[in-house]
Each structure stands twice: as C-alpha cells, then as structure tokens.
Scaffold this active site. Structure first.
Site, short mmCIF file in Angstrom:
data_model
loop_
_atom_site.label_atom_id
_atom_site.label_comp_id
_atom_site.label_asym_id
_atom_site.label_seq_id
_atom_site.Cartn_x
_atom_site.Cartn_y
_atom_site.Cartn_z
CE LYS A 136 -3.86 1.85 2.81
NZ LYS A 136 -4.63 1.61 4.06
CB SER A 211 -7.88 3.33 3.38
OG SER A 211 -7.04 2.70 4.36
CB SER A 235 -8.17 0.42 6.23
OG SER A 235 -8.86 1.63 6.44
#
Length: 553
Positions: A136, A211, A235
């Site tokens: 990420k 996210s 997330s």
C-alpha cells in the site's frame, strides 16, 4: 517551494506517468477496454498478453509452494517477477489499482537473486526468495515517492526504507508496485484527486473498499500473491471482504510500523496496524511467522518481544472450540447473503463439533463513539495541512474532524481513561462466557460479519459497527471468503422486507440490497476475532472455520 502548476495538472501528469511505465506490449487493446464485462477477473487469461508460463505462475495461490518451486529451480525469480509485473499492469488498466510502478528495479532485484542462487549452488536468501510483494502506498521505499493519495506529497522522494520493507528484502522478497489508497486514508472507498477511483474487479459497478482498496483489487486480479495493507477502522477487512480475498488485522505491536507514513500520524489512542492481504490462510500464516522470525522488536521499539507462538496457534485448532457470534452490530441489519454466510459458518462449525454462543453487542455503539471522537480529536488539522500543500479540495465522503470535535490534551486523556474502563468491562464480559460454554473456559474467539452487505456501491455511507471494535480494543482479526452471492438463495424474503428499519444507515442498506443481481459475482467475507495479541490463535481458528466449511459444503 510549491510549483505553480495546478493540483489538477500535477494529478494528470502523475496518472500519465504511471500509464507510461507500462510497456506497450503489455497494453490492453481498445476492443477489450471498450467492451468490459462486469467481472474483470476473467480478462487476464483472455487478453493474449500473459504467456502460458505467466498464467501458470500467477495461478499459484500459495507463497510457500511458489517459493519451493523457485528454490528447486523450476522457476527463476526473474520469470516470477515478470509474470507478476505483467499481471499487475493488466490489473491497473482495468481497475486503476496502482500508485507507483517500479518494474525495472524489480527486474534488477530478481536478477540479483538469480545470480545469488546460481553462484551459491542453489541456495536462497530467505523464505520469500523471488516472491513479489505489493505494498500500500504508505510504505517508504528508498528512491520512490510516497504520495499517500495526496497531490501535495508528490515529488517527495524517500531517503530510507520503512523497517518492514527492509525485513521483506532480508527475507528475499521482491518489491514491484505500490497500490492506491484514498485521500485522507480515512475512507471505506479508494479514490483521490491524485489517482482517481479504484474499482472492484469482481463487479466493476461496485466499490473495491478502502482504505487498502488498491491492494484488495490487485490481489483479486492475481496481480499480487500477497500484499500489505493497513487498518485503523476496517481498512484491511473491508477490501478483503468485498474483493473476495483473505486478510489479517493483527494487534498493534506485532508487525513493525516504523517509517511508514500515515494520516493522523501520532494518534496513539487508536493505532493503525499493518497486515497481509492475500489469496490463502496459509499465506497469512507463512508471512506473519516469517516476519516474526526476524525479531522485529530489536529494530522497532513499538513491536512487542513476542516470537511466533506455536502453542497459541494450536490452541486455535482444538477439536472443540467455542465461538461467540455477532449477528447484529446494533446499527445495520444483515442482508440476505451475509445472513446466509453467517448461518453457513455456524452450521459448519456445529457440524464439526464446535460450540456457538451469541455475542452481546449492546455495548458496541459506545465503543464506536470512542473511535469517532479519537479519529476527529485533532479537529481535522492533520488532513487540512496535507490538503493545503497543493490546494486540492477534500473528497466528498471523506472523514475529517472539525473545530467542534477538537479535544484538548486533558480531554483526550479523559477519553483514554474511559476507553480503558470500557476495555476492562469488555474483558469481564468475555471471561464470564465460561459460565455458558461446555468447555469450562471462556469463548475462544468471535465470528462476525465485516458489514451488512457483501459489497457496496461507490460513495456509499459506510459504518464500522462490525469492524471498529477490533481497532478500539486491538483484537486480532482474520478475514476469509465464505460464499458467493447466489441469485436464487439470496432473494429478498418477506421477513427481510418487513424488518423494521432502525436508522438512516440501516435504511441505506435496505435500499441498496434491491436484488442479488446487484451483487453479481460478489463474495461474502467473514472475520474471526480473538483477544488482543492472540494473532496466532486467530489464524488457527480461521483455518478451523475454513476446514469446517469445506466439509459442510
């Protein structure tokens, strides 16, 4: 000094630069891009870009199996890396999942590993030798940007690696991409002014979650065998569930977070954690154990000196376990496919000899209130400062504090005391379940949905009633796919139609679940939660659940 270019121009330039990093021979044809199916996962095998070897490599779901084949010399690190770079490039063109592409650096790393293998007489550097790992876009990699979804962070080239990046490299891993995340990170959606929107590969009309949505969609497209996301309210778990993959939200202090960027950085009342997002439970076991075997507590002061505990893992695999079960978070009621998935899991566990006890969630709304207060305690200053760097506007739907939510240091302390008292009472409630179980001990863990819907549309107003309790109390959580939405089995029943709507969020769920066809090809993911720092046990219990489901089906 800020550039005179507008934030829009900078964002366009970044998107164009990403596209230009994909070799022309890996570009999808116009005929494919103009006639996309709802399920985008079918395209990689049909687009004539991946060779039979590429498909063979990327269809292997188990890290340990792929690493063994590299160690045996069947595949080179370069072959594996090229296969994953190609598939990631295809995925990006379909779902817009990448934030950074560094294929050339990955090839150099692969060649280095292959040379080491040849010169050492067939030795490998570590258990991840030749395995590409996606990250990420919060992780720092020396020489590469970490924009983290903000236009204002463009051009900030990192001078050092995150601690976990160094660990992955020491294990033999190969880094090749960083994945998209939303502006602010505090979002159950993945969209930003910088990169645009990432979509769900199982059903492109739906959200990929957030996210860590870029990771979720890339893994679902088999453009990564395993990636690392972060979770502060769900997330990792939302994107894992809606993309039909596996994930883990460990307790804080197990996987090193040192030199990883974040929104709300410095918030210690509720801490973000790093966890794997991948294609099997065995990968979670393998990666988590491999990271712990490097003794990360020696280099990251916030990591607990807790090695891998095999006894705790085996405790989660006992012949008779007691599962607490959450069927309602006191906010949103389960839609038909999620209710069916929970019922399947319950029946499968009972058939396998395990025990089910309904878990009382009447105190969960109070826990959610703690989360909201803590997330907004800075009055939104952290996010506003990041936006001011470029002048870009706040995305609609993003969570941000305001002047009304700002808390003084003293008020924050009082909130922390109240949260601590809440946590003690929650443990008391957990311990009291030994009076209900037949094992003579408290429940071993909790089985819970991730959300009331199997997936959700773009810009959906999401709640964290099923996920947030793990963040507030630092419970260990492992996510696994359980079943696919079925057009016959998941029809709206009279009971569901007549269920009383409880609030605006519950109303939104009912209005969204109009028919199972809306969620065509979607998967329902569930989570197993264990007490704080019982990560090994949560992995074991998730494996028990998956095995029980296989026997039940």
């Amino acid at each position: 000094m800020a550039s005179s270019d507008s934030w829009q121009e900078k964002a366009r330039e970044k998107q164009l630069a990403l596209n230009n990093l994909i070799p022309s021979e890996w570009k999808l044809s116009e005929s494919i891009l103009e006639n996309l199916p709802k399920n985008l996962t079918i395209i990689p095998s049909q687009c004539n870009i991946l060779s039979s070897l590429d498909l063979e490599i990327t269809d292997i779901d188990q890290i340990e199996e792929l690493a063994a084949l590299i160690a045996q010399g069947k595949y080179s690190a370069r072959q594996v890396t090229e296969a994953y770079c190609k598939r990631a490039a295809i995925a990006h063109q379909l779902v817009n999942c990448l934030a950074e592409i560094f294929f050339l650096q990955a090839f150099e790393r692969a060649d280095y590993l292959d040379n080491y293998y040849r010169s050492s007489g067939g030795k490998t550097i570590g258990p991840l030798h030749g395995i590409p790992i996606s990250l990420k876009d919060q992780f720092n990699i020396k020489g590469i940007e970490t924009a983290m979804g903000y236009v204002g962070y463009l051009g900030h080239i990192e001078e050092r690696n995150s601690i976990l990046v160094d660990i992955l490299l020491s294990l033999g891993g190969i880094l090749y991409v960083k994945t998209a995340l939303p502006q602010t990170i505090m979002f159950g959606e993945t969209k930003s002014n910088l990169l645009g929107r990432t979509i769900n590969p199982l059903n492109r009309e739906l959200s990929c979650g957030g996210s860590s949505g870029g990771e979720g969609s890339l893994v679902a497209m088999k453009g990564s065998i395993c990636g690392l996301g972060t979770d502060i309210g769900g997330s990792i778990r939302f994107p894992s569930a809606v993309n039909g993959i596996y994930g883990m939200r460990p307790s804080s202090g197990r996987i090193p977070y040192g030199y990883v960027k974040n929104s709300l950085d410095g918030l210690e009342s509720v801490t973000s954690v790093i966890g794997p997002m991948t294609r099997s439970l065995s990968n979670i076991y393998f990666l988590f154990k491999s990271i712990l075997e490097t003794k990360p507590w020696l280099i990251d002061p916030q990591v607990h000196n807790i090695p891998w505990r095999e006894d705790l893992f085996q405790e989660g695999r006992k012949e008779k376990l007691s599962f607490g079960v959450i069927l309602f978070d006191q906010i949103v009621q389960l839609s038909p496919p999620v209710k069916r998935a929970m019922n399947m899991a319950i029946k499968a566990l009972e058939q396998a000899g395990h025990e089910i006890i309904e878990w009382d969630t009447t105190d969960h709304p109070q826990g959610n209130n703690f989360l909201v207060k803590m997330f907004s305690s800075d009055g939104g200053e952290d996010i506003r400062k990041a936006l001011e760097l470029s002048g870009e506007p706040l995305m609609s739907g993003a969570f941000i504090g305001s002047a009304e939510t700002e808390m003084s240091v003293y008020e924050t302390w009082q909130e922390n005391v109240a949260r601590r008292d809440y946590a003690i009472k929650y443990l008391e409630k957990w311990n009291q379940t030994k009076e209900k179980t037949s094992t003579g001990r408290p429940i071993d863990g909790i089985l819970s949905p991730i959300y009331a819907l199997p997936a959700y549309p773009h810009d959906f107003k999401l709640t964290v009633g099923y996920t947030g309790i793990a963040n507030l109390l630092q419970l260990s959580s492992v996510i696994l796919p359980v079943t696919r939405v079925d057009p016959k089995l998941d029809q709206i029943t009279d009971d569901y139609r007549q269920t009383k709507v409880l609030n605006e969020y519950d109303q939104l769920v009912k209005e969204t679940y109009t028919d199972p066809s809306v969620f065509e090809n979607c998967v329902v993911g569930l989570q197993v939660m264990c007490r704080r720092l019982e990560d090994e046990k949560a992995i074991g219990m998730a494996m028990v659940l998956e095995n029980a489901l296989k026997l039940y089906q």
